[in-house]
Design a protein around this motif. Sequence first.
Motif, PDB file in Angstrom:
ATOM      1  N   GLU A 446      -1.749 -63.855  93.227  1.00  0.00           N
ATOM      2  CA  GLU A 446      -0.545 -63.607  93.296  1.00  0.00           C
ATOM      3  C   GLU A 446      -0.523 -62.085  93.694  1.00  0.00           C
ATOM      4  O   GLU A 446      -1.463 -61.397  93.900  1.00  0.00           O
ATOM      5  CB  GLU A 446      -0.074 -63.404  91.650  1.00  0.00           C
ATOM      6  CG  GLU A 446      -0.704 -62.689  90.897  1.00  0.00           C
ATOM      7  CD  GLU A 446      -0.221 -62.600  89.325  1.00  0.00           C
ATOM      8  OE1 GLU A 446       0.997 -63.024  89.301  1.00  0.00           O
ATOM      9  OE2 GLU A 446      -1.300 -62.221  88.479  1.00  0.00           O
ATOM     10  N   SER A 447       0.848 -61.559  93.773  1.00  0.00           N
ATOM     11  CA  SER A 447       0.823 -60.125  94.577  1.00  0.00           C
ATOM     12  C   SER A 447       0.358 -59.185  93.272  1.00  0.00           C
ATOM     13  O   SER A 447       0.630 -59.407  92.238  1.00  0.00           O
ATOM     14  CB  SER A 447       2.474 -59.827  94.718  1.00  0.00           C
ATOM     15  OG  SER A 447       2.449 -58.344  94.847  1.00  0.00           O
ATOM     16  N   ILE A 448      -0.135 -58.191  93.670  1.00  0.00           N
ATOM     17  CA  ILE A 448      -0.436 -57.208  92.421  1.00  0.00           C
ATOM     18  C   ILE A 448       0.770 -56.547  91.887  1.00  0.00           C
ATOM     19  O   ILE A 448       0.542 -56.524  90.763  1.00  0.00           O
ATOM     20  CB  ILE A 448      -1.387 -56.032  93.455  1.00  0.00           C
ATOM     21  CG1 ILE A 448      -0.530 -54.985  94.261  1.00  0.00           C
ATOM     22  CG2 ILE A 448      -2.598 -56.408  93.838  1.00  0.00           C
ATOM     23  CD1 ILE A 448      -1.424 -54.012  94.843  1.00  0.00           C
ATOM     24  N   TYR A 449       1.654 -56.740  92.615  1.00  0.00           N
ATOM     25  CA  TYR A 449       2.990 -56.109  92.037  1.00  0.00           C
ATOM     26  C   TYR A 449       3.465 -57.168  90.690  1.00  0.00           C
ATOM     27  O   TYR A 449       4.054 -56.648  89.800  1.00  0.00           O
ATOM     28  CB  TYR A 449       4.077 -55.804  92.995  1.00  0.00           C
ATOM     29  CG  TYR A 449       3.800 -55.145  94.019  1.00  0.00           C
ATOM     30  CD1 TYR A 449       3.535 -53.647  93.577  1.00  0.00           C
ATOM     31  CD2 TYR A 449       3.580 -55.209  95.372  1.00  0.00           C
ATOM     32  CE1 TYR A 449       3.012 -52.560  94.513  1.00  0.00           C
ATOM     33  CE2 TYR A 449       2.945 -54.425  96.311  1.00  0.00           C
ATOM     34  CZ  TYR A 449       2.763 -53.090  95.792  1.00  0.00           C
ATOM     35  OH  TYR A 449       2.398 -52.260  96.806  1.00  0.00           O
ATOM     36  N   GLU A 450       3.166 -58.256  90.810  1.00  0.00           N
ATOM     37  CA  GLU A 450       3.648 -59.350  89.931  1.00  0.00           C
ATOM     38  C   GLU A 450       2.594 -59.039  88.604  1.00  0.00           C
ATOM     39  O   GLU A 450       3.181 -59.075  87.352  1.00  0.00           O
ATOM     40  CB  GLU A 450       3.369 -60.720  90.553  1.00  0.00           C
ATOM     41  CG  GLU A 450       4.368 -61.173  91.483  1.00  0.00           C
ATOM     42  CD  GLU A 450       4.104 -62.634  92.133  1.00  0.00           C
ATOM     43  OE1 GLU A 450       4.883 -63.482  91.674  1.00  0.00           O
ATOM     44  OE2 GLU A 450       3.244 -62.787  92.785  1.00  0.00           O
ATOM     45  N   ARG A 451       1.438 -58.666  89.028  1.00  0.00           N
ATOM     46  CA  ARG A 451       0.459 -58.464  87.906  1.00  0.00           C
ATOM     47  C   ARG A 451       0.673 -57.147  87.194  1.00  0.00           C
ATOM     48  O   ARG A 451       0.643 -57.103  85.902  1.00  0.00           O
ATOM     49  CB  ARG A 451      -1.085 -58.320  88.693  1.00  0.00           C
ATOM     50  CG  ARG A 451      -2.073 -57.744  87.657  1.00  0.00           C
ATOM     51  CD  ARG A 451      -2.512 -59.238  86.931  1.00  0.00           C
ATOM     52  NE  ARG A 451      -3.487 -58.971  86.193  1.00  0.00           N
ATOM     53  CZ  ARG A 451      -5.091 -59.184  86.526  1.00  0.00           C
ATOM     54  NH1 ARG A 451      -5.222 -59.746  87.964  1.00  0.00           N
ATOM     55  NH2 ARG A 451      -6.004 -58.822  85.853  1.00  0.00           N
ATOM     56  N   MET A 452       1.353 -56.250  87.934  1.00  0.00           N
ATOM     57  CA  MET A 452       1.732 -54.857  87.289  1.00  0.00           C
ATOM     58  C   MET A 452       2.949 -55.193  86.690  1.00  0.00           C
ATOM     59  O   MET A 452       2.949 -54.644  85.500  1.00  0.00           O
ATOM     60  CB  MET A 452       1.965 -53.867  88.546  1.00  0.00           C
ATOM     61  CG  MET A 452       0.567 -53.531  89.341  1.00  0.00           C
ATOM     62  SD  MET A 452       1.227 -52.227  90.589  1.00  0.00           S
ATOM     63  CE  MET A 452      -0.581 -51.947  91.240  1.00  0.00           C
ATOM     64  N   GLY A 453       3.736 -55.929  86.939  1.00  0.00           N
ATOM     65  CA  GLY A 453       5.008 -56.274  86.307  1.00  0.00           C
ATOM     66  C   GLY A 453       5.022 -56.754  84.852  1.00  0.00           C
ATOM     67  O   GLY A 453       5.722 -56.519  83.924  1.00  0.00           O
ATOM     68  N   ARG A 454       3.748 -57.804  84.692  1.00  0.00           N
ATOM     69  CA  ARG A 454       3.234 -58.292  83.399  1.00  0.00           C
ATOM     70  C   ARG A 454       2.511 -57.476  82.559  1.00  0.00           C
ATOM     71  O   ARG A 454       2.223 -57.832  81.544  1.00  0.00           O
ATOM     72  CB  ARG A 454       2.846 -59.605  83.816  1.00  0.00           C
ATOM     73  CG  ARG A 454       3.558 -60.581  84.569  1.00  0.00           C
ATOM     74  CD  ARG A 454       3.092 -62.190  84.258  1.00  0.00           C
ATOM     75  NE  ARG A 454       1.550 -62.077  84.418  1.00  0.00           N
ATOM     76  CZ  ARG A 454       1.058 -62.278  85.597  1.00  0.00           C
ATOM     77  NH1 ARG A 454       1.793 -62.412  86.599  1.00  0.00           N
ATOM     78  NH2 ARG A 454      -0.116 -62.165  85.765  1.00  0.00           N
TER      79      ARG A 454
END
Length: 634
Positions: A446-454
């Motif tokens: 996944e995108s690192i931004y999805e990871r950051m968002g969670r």
Amino acid sequence: MKRSQDSVSSPRKPSKHKKAKIAPNQVVPHASTTVTRGDDHDAGGEAEWTRVEKRKAKKNKKGEAKHDALMPRFMYVNGEIVKRKDAVHINDVRDLVLHIVADAPPPNWVKVEHARSIEKVVTLLIPGILPSTLALPPLPTSATANPNIPLSIPLPAESHTPIPFIASTYSHACPTRAPGDQTRMYSVLSEFFQCQVTPQEKAKRQAQRASQRAFDSTPALYMLTLKEMIENEYPIPSYMADVFEKGPGWIETPQVSEESLLLLPADKLDSKIYAIDCEMCLTEDGKELTRVCMIEYESGIVVYDKLVKPPKPVTDYMTKWSGITESLLASATTTVAEVQAQLMPILAPKDGPTSILVGHSLESDLRALRICHPRCIDTAVIYHHPRGRPLKPGLAWLTKKWLNREIQTRGDSGHDPEEDARACIDLLRSKLRYGPSYGEFKTDFESIYERMGRASGRGGPGSVRSVVVDHGNPAVMHGSKASSNVPCTSDEEVLEGLLQTIPAHEFAFARFTGVADALGWLTPKTSAGETPAVTPAEPSPIVLASAQATLNNQLVTLYASLPARTALIILTGHSDPRRMASLNARKSTFESAIRSGKKAEDIDKADWWTASDGRELEEEVEKAKRGLLFLGIK
């Protein structure tokens, strides 16, 4: 490593830490604060509680001073680095960022002291900063020396570096290695922005895939969502979203009302599906439509196939791709407007719902047709590139990989739109037969931004705000999942974008390309039909010096604007890729000639690809993969 910090890997005398300071926005109670007595019948009790506020203030002040003293810092762990087979990878740097910003585990090659005290992370990709730029020693060749250990950076006065900011801010440069195989270097951006999902997210995705299996036989399952259409730059009808500005000559498929659909008989409710492929030639106004072919999905019958006369004279027929020649187009009389009028009854039939179009990178075909259409299936999206998003696979590669047949093998004769359209039909049928995961790579990424968002830290899920400031349009590429995107056309705009967005975001990524451009690294890719340069030209010393001085000033300005406790991470990504690119282009030219039916004896010996060339390519790839990493905290 930041220049002013203590470091176990630094041979210099450790610098003394400054006394802890109270941040200006912290309220420190005055030492003489007292509490007004309510009554005086118990003087002993009063003595205990009248000093409560002073004790609390003292405790708060002590805690604040302790927090200030816990200054975060990076320290390379040389003992772990020497155990590695290769230098630090780009995905290692990505995981370091995720450890600080999100919830990734700590890396073993670098220690981050007091990571939770880091307020912001700014990551810069700056290709073009070479070891020679900083007067670093050459990589050791001795079998007893490890080339992956961080290198001590000479001070600016010692090195006379053209980018003194790096030498004065960071004490060490850590060697890195870009992704790739023996003959190619892969995208540094793709490697940095894609990460593996957590076990919890993986289980969630597996459950979603299982729930989709019941709908696998429905082609509509693979239609692009509005968000996907925007991300892939589709021309979008105005009734879907007001995000695309139609120029002269554009039309859009009319919207069908729900009331009219309710009046249709049951056998007319299913949408017709058509595969479409267009070919273009070049005019003074850019690429223009010269042929369009449309095939009905169920029957496989060609329902439309016409040559199209461009509005202006052709300057390049691009035959090796389009298959269009001057003699072939000479008989064409149909205009783009006539094509639109002829296709619209197919796209929006009066006795049924709006048709579904299937194509490969279908947005290009729709732009050539100047048609905005709402219902699209894109084989470049539902099938994945082997290295994951945001890269897209080629149609010929997909057909070979998943259908076990070859297309686009006519060499200089170009592509056949009917052949390409049929390949799209068969790819969709295979997807329906084998399920949503068929043709996908890195499904657990996944995108690192999805990871950051969670991430649960730093205030809970959704509390980490991210921004990408980059050349082009990052919103449709590596920044598609970020909170904000700032498209830029120059390094000056990149700097301005950072200055404006960093205060409101916890993570920022940006790329400065001025030095790489001055070095000649950003030249357009050599196509298979062009003769590549054997030796890359040397950059102009004056132009290069100017670009380096400009970059140094930009870094100084950016650093001065950063708030305290901001981690500034700079990576160069790779070294000079030009020789590697030219050898790969020569290899591709030779292999294309052989695939088109030519024999080796029919090719000039100077254009042959030999085993010696292969060895040189592997050496150049290894050189190009080398990069540098700088870690520091303001």
